[in-house]
Design a protein around this motif. Structure first.
Motif, PDB file in Angstrom:
ATOM      1  N   ARG A 117      15.403   2.833  -6.167  1.00  0.00           N
ATOM      2  CA  ARG A 117      14.471   1.697  -6.202  1.00  0.00           C
ATOM      3  C   ARG A 117      15.190   0.377  -6.474  1.00  0.00           C
ATOM      4  N   LEU A 118      16.459   0.442  -6.892  1.00  0.00           N
ATOM      5  CA  LEU A 118      17.227  -0.779  -7.175  1.00  0.00           C
ATOM      6  C   LEU A 118      18.061  -1.224  -5.969  1.00  0.00           C
ATOM      7  N   THR A 119      17.916  -0.547  -4.846  1.00  0.00           N
ATOM      8  CA  THR A 119      18.688  -0.913  -3.646  1.00  0.00           C
ATOM      9  C   THR A 119      18.441  -2.386  -3.305  1.00  0.00           C
ATOM     10  N   GLY A 120      19.536  -3.128  -3.057  1.00  0.00           N
ATOM     11  CA  GLY A 120      19.433  -4.549  -2.730  1.00  0.00           C
ATOM     12  C   GLY A 120      19.642  -5.467  -3.924  1.00  0.00           C
ATOM     13  N   HIS A 121      19.560  -4.906  -5.133  1.00  0.00           N
ATOM     14  CA  HIS A 121      19.830  -5.687  -6.345  1.00  0.00           C
ATOM     15  C   HIS A 121      21.311  -5.558  -6.695  1.00  0.00           C
ATOM     16  N   PRO A 122      21.991  -6.679  -7.031  1.00  0.00           N
ATOM     17  CA  PRO A 122      23.317  -6.539  -7.652  1.00  0.00           C
ATOM     18  C   PRO A 122      23.128  -5.926  -9.043  1.00  0.00           C
ATOM     19  N   ILE A 123      23.840  -4.837  -9.342  1.00  0.00           N
ATOM     20  CA  ILE A 123      23.640  -4.096 -10.591  1.00  0.00           C
ATOM     21  C   ILE A 123      24.890  -4.175 -11.463  1.00  0.00           C
ATOM     22  N   PHE A 124      24.696  -4.411 -12.760  1.00  0.00           N
ATOM     23  CA  PHE A 124      25.800  -4.479 -13.719  1.00  0.00           C
ATOM     24  C   PHE A 124      25.476  -3.528 -14.862  1.00  0.00           C
ATOM     25  N   VAL A 125      26.453  -2.716 -15.253  1.00  0.00           N
ATOM     26  CA  VAL A 125      26.198  -1.603 -16.167  1.00  0.00           C
ATOM     27  C   VAL A 125      26.970  -1.804 -17.468  1.00  0.00           C
ATOM     28  N   ILE A 126      26.244  -1.709 -18.611  1.00  0.00           N
ATOM     29  CA  ILE A 126      26.877  -1.823 -19.927  1.00  0.00           C
ATOM     30  C   ILE A 126      26.289  -0.745 -20.840  1.00  0.00           C
ATOM     31  N   GLY A 127      26.701  -0.752 -22.105  1.00  0.00           N
ATOM     32  CA  GLY A 127      26.145   0.194 -23.085  1.00  0.00           C
ATOM     33  C   GLY A 127      27.115   1.320 -23.406  1.00  0.00           C
ATOM     34  N   ASP A 128      26.817   2.043 -24.482  1.00  0.00           N
ATOM     35  CA  ASP A 128      27.688   3.148 -24.932  1.00  0.00           C
ATOM     36  C   ASP A 128      27.903   4.175 -23.840  1.00  0.00           C
ATOM     37  N   ALA A 182      26.935   5.093 -14.626  1.00  0.00           N
ATOM     38  CA  ALA A 182      27.704   4.774 -13.422  1.00  0.00           C
ATOM     39  C   ALA A 182      27.763   5.968 -12.462  1.00  0.00           C
ATOM     40  N   VAL A 183      27.980   7.165 -13.015  1.00  0.00           N
ATOM     41  CA  VAL A 183      28.008   8.373 -12.174  1.00  0.00           C
ATOM     42  C   VAL A 183      26.663   8.552 -11.478  1.00  0.00           C
ATOM     43  N   ARG A 184      25.576   8.343 -12.234  1.00  0.00           N
ATOM     44  CA  ARG A 184      24.230   8.507 -11.666  1.00  0.00           C
ATOM     45  C   ARG A 184      23.992   7.508 -10.544  1.00  0.00           C
ATOM     46  N   LEU A 185      24.424   6.247 -10.737  1.00  0.00           N
ATOM     47  CA  LEU A 185      24.228   5.213  -9.721  1.00  0.00           C
ATOM     48  C   LEU A 185      25.088   5.484  -8.492  1.00  0.00           C
ATOM     49  N   GLU A 186      26.276   6.023  -8.710  1.00  0.00           N
ATOM     50  CA  GLU A 186      27.175   6.389  -7.599  1.00  0.00           C
ATOM     51  C   GLU A 186      26.478   7.419  -6.699  1.00  0.00           C
ATOM     52  N   VAL A 187      25.900   8.439  -7.319  1.00  0.00           N
ATOM     53  CA  VAL A 187      25.210   9.486  -6.555  1.00  0.00           C
ATOM     54  C   VAL A 187      23.983   8.909  -5.826  1.00  0.00           C
ATOM     55  N   ALA A 188      23.353   7.897  -6.422  1.00  0.00           N
ATOM     56  CA  ALA A 188      22.177   7.256  -5.802  1.00  0.00           C
ATOM     57  C   ALA A 188      22.575   6.201  -4.770  1.00  0.00           C
ATOM     58  N   ASN A 189      23.890   6.096  -4.484  1.00  0.00           N
ATOM     59  CA  ASN A 189      24.391   5.166  -3.452  1.00  0.00           C
ATOM     60  C   ASN A 189      24.124   3.704  -3.764  1.00  0.00           C
ATOM     61  N   GLN A 190      24.164   3.355  -5.049  1.00  0.00           N
ATOM     62  CA  GLN A 190      23.919   1.971  -5.451  1.00  0.00           C
ATOM     63  C   GLN A 190      25.244   1.215  -5.620  1.00  0.00           C
ATOM     64  N   HIS A 191      25.189  -0.088  -5.352  1.00  0.00           N
ATOM     65  CA  HIS A 191      26.369  -0.947  -5.574  1.00  0.00           C
ATOM     66  C   HIS A 191      26.273  -1.497  -6.991  1.00  0.00           C
ATOM     67  N   PHE A 192      27.305  -1.296  -7.791  1.00  0.00           N
ATOM     68  CA  PHE A 192      27.237  -1.720  -9.185  1.00  0.00           C
ATOM     69  C   PHE A 192      28.641  -2.048  -9.691  1.00  0.00           C
ATOM     70  N   GLN A 193      28.662  -2.764 -10.821  1.00  0.00           N
ATOM     71  CA  GLN A 193      29.913  -3.028 -11.532  1.00  0.00           C
ATOM     72  C   GLN A 193      29.748  -2.597 -12.981  1.00  0.00           C
ATOM     73  N   VAL A 194      30.730  -1.885 -13.507  1.00  0.00           N
ATOM     74  CA  VAL A 194      30.730  -1.518 -14.931  1.00  0.00           C
ATOM     75  C   VAL A 194      31.387  -2.666 -15.697  1.00  0.00           C
ATOM     76  N   CYS A 195      30.722  -3.134 -16.747  1.00  0.00           N
ATOM     77  CA  CYS A 195      31.211  -4.285 -17.523  1.00  0.00           C
ATOM     78  C   CYS A 195      31.454  -3.885 -18.970  1.00  0.00           C
ATOM     79  N   GLU A 196      32.284  -4.670 -19.644  1.00  0.00           N
ATOM     80  CA  GLU A 196      32.609  -4.397 -21.044  1.00  0.00           C
ATOM     81  C   GLU A 196      31.411  -4.641 -21.961  1.00  0.00           C
ATOM     82  N   ASP A 197      30.695  -5.738 -21.699  1.00  0.00           N
ATOM     83  CA  ASP A 197      29.600  -6.111 -22.600  1.00  0.00           C
ATOM     84  C   ASP A 197      28.633  -7.047 -21.877  1.00  0.00           C
ATOM     85  N   LEU A 198      27.593  -7.465 -22.595  1.00  0.00           N
ATOM     86  CA  LEU A 198      26.572  -8.331 -22.008  1.00  0.00           C
ATOM     87  C   LEU A 198      27.169  -9.644 -21.511  1.00  0.00           C
TER      88      LEU A 198
END
Length: 412
Positions: free
Chosen positions: A349-360, A366-382
């Motif tokens: 449902r997030l397809t088309g949104h730029p996604i940025f991933v943070i948190g413990d 990130a693995v879940r989003l990869e399987v869902a074919n989403q484009h995302f970046q993992v970041c250090e913090d907010l």
């Protein structure tokens, strides 16, 4: 307390005073509101304190997997039309936090109390509520309450024969089964987007049939009851068939459903739907949820989503693509340490949104989003995530402790 008689014994008064002192010390030390530790101390000194504090109040209990805190706020606003209200508005919803909240409401007529699902039966026993609102049940904190039917059974047994008026969502089969042991139920058609926890019949284990908005068990005949209140688009339909407009500052279909249930509760206490719904407009944000805050020269909207049902509702209210989305997931004690629920969330449902991933647990996500074919970046913090976001308002979705972390960082 309402009325002339003072129900508090000397021991109870000592317990209240000690609890308030400990809570104040905790706040002064910067350890949060202090309501839980204060309540624990008070209950140690007088184990019957919760019952004593509730005995001169008209008590409403609100329980559900999602929407408890918001609905508690909406009901509290509506009932203020009929008298002073004491409420655990900050969401401390186990016996210690509830005791703390009631100890602060000496002149109240109504106690509007959010209750954790696992504690509902015990708190109902202690507080003799006039009304109990049951909104939904779905999977949440899998290490603590993996089996939703067991929770429903706990409610069903705990509320059997209750004198309370139970206001229950007839679109959730688990809630209906739990509420059906009560002699006095008002059914509300509040809707149910997330259905994956109610495909088998809670009564017999048979397969649930779900034609349209209806549901029934083909094997034992357990079926959706006829509602007397209903959410219909932007209106609440009352038992007389009148349609009352819902005007909320809170976004999304889920909050309209919360308002419909709240209007039904208010009516139990003689507050008419028009008055109740007008008062609900005052609620702008609930413990930081839905707040839009300025951070690093950007507008961030803070959204809480703790479990698959909550994420599904939240995805339905975010700005359309290409609005940037920051996702933050932790797995601390209050969240539940099992993150396998991430696989139940439909991240396509997030397809088309730029996604940025943070948190413990950003790598789990990130693995879940990869399987869902989403484009995302993992970041250090907010801070890093916000700086990488394209221009425009940023939707920030976080689970429970991740949400608290975000609020501290943005000073909300």
């Amino acid at each position: 307390m309402a009325g002339n008689s003072d129900p508090l014994t000397p021991r109870a008064k000592l317990a209240v005073t000690a609890g308030k002192a400990v809570a104040a010390a905790s706040r002064a030390a910067g350890r949060g509101s202090g309501s839980v530790i204060g309540g624990r101390v008070a209950l140690k000194l007088d184990p019957a304190l919760l019952a004593r504090l509730a005995q001169n109040l008209d008590v409403v209990l609100v329980s559900a997997t999602n929407g408890k805190t918001t609905t508690t706020r909406l009901i509290a606003e509506a009932l203020r039309a009929a008298g002073p209200v004491v409420s655990n508005a900050l969401g401390a919803n186990m016996p210690a936090g509830i005791t703390s909240a009631l100890a602060g409401g000496s002149d109240a007529k109504f106690g509007v109390i959010e209750v954790d699902e696992k504690y509902l039966a015990g708190v109902a026993r202690d507080t003799a509520p006039k009304c109990i609102a049951l909104l939904n049940l779905s999977r949440d904190q899998l290490d603590r309450a993996a089996e939703t039917r067991m929770l429903a059974e706990n409610w069903r047994e705990g509320l059997a024969g209750s004198k309370a008026v139970v206001v229950a969502n007839c679109d959730d089969p688990l809630v209906v089964w739990a509420a059906s042991s009560s002699p006095n139920v008002i059914w509300v058609a509040a809707g149910q987007m997330w259905k994956d926890d109610a495909w088998s019949c809670p009564s017999c284990g048979g397969v649930m049939q779900r034609p349209g908005d209806d549901w029934f068990c083909g094997e034992c005949g357990f079926r959706r009851p006829q509602p007397s209140w209903a959410l219909s688009g932007d209106h609440v339909l009352d038992p007389h068939g009148s349609a009352w407009p819902i005007h909320l500052q809170l976004p999304g279909r889920a909050n309209k459903a919360n308002a419909a249930s709240s209007a039904a509760v208010a009516a139990v206490f003689g507050v008419p739907p028009q008055v109740a719904l007008e008062r609900m407009y005052q609620v702008q944000a609930v413990a930081g949820r839905y707040d839009v805050v300025q951070f690093l020269n950007r507008d961030l909207r803070l959204l809480l989503a703790k479990n698959p049902a909550g994420w599904l509702e939240t995805f339905s209210l975010i700005d359309p693509p290409p609005a940037p989305v920051i996702l933050s997931v932790n797995a601390r004690g209050a969240d539940g340490t099992d993150t396998s629920w991430l696989w139940d969330v439909d991240y396509t449902r997030l397809t088309g949104h730029p996604i940025f991933v943070i948190g413990d647990r950003k790598l789990d996500l990130a693995v879940r989003l990869e399987v869902a074919n989403q484009h995302f970046q993992v970041c250090e913090d907010l801070d890093q995530a916000v700086q990488l976001c394209p221009p425009g308002r940023i939707e920030v979705i976080a689970n429970y402790t991740a949400f608290q972390d975000l609020r501290r960082r943005v000073g909300n």
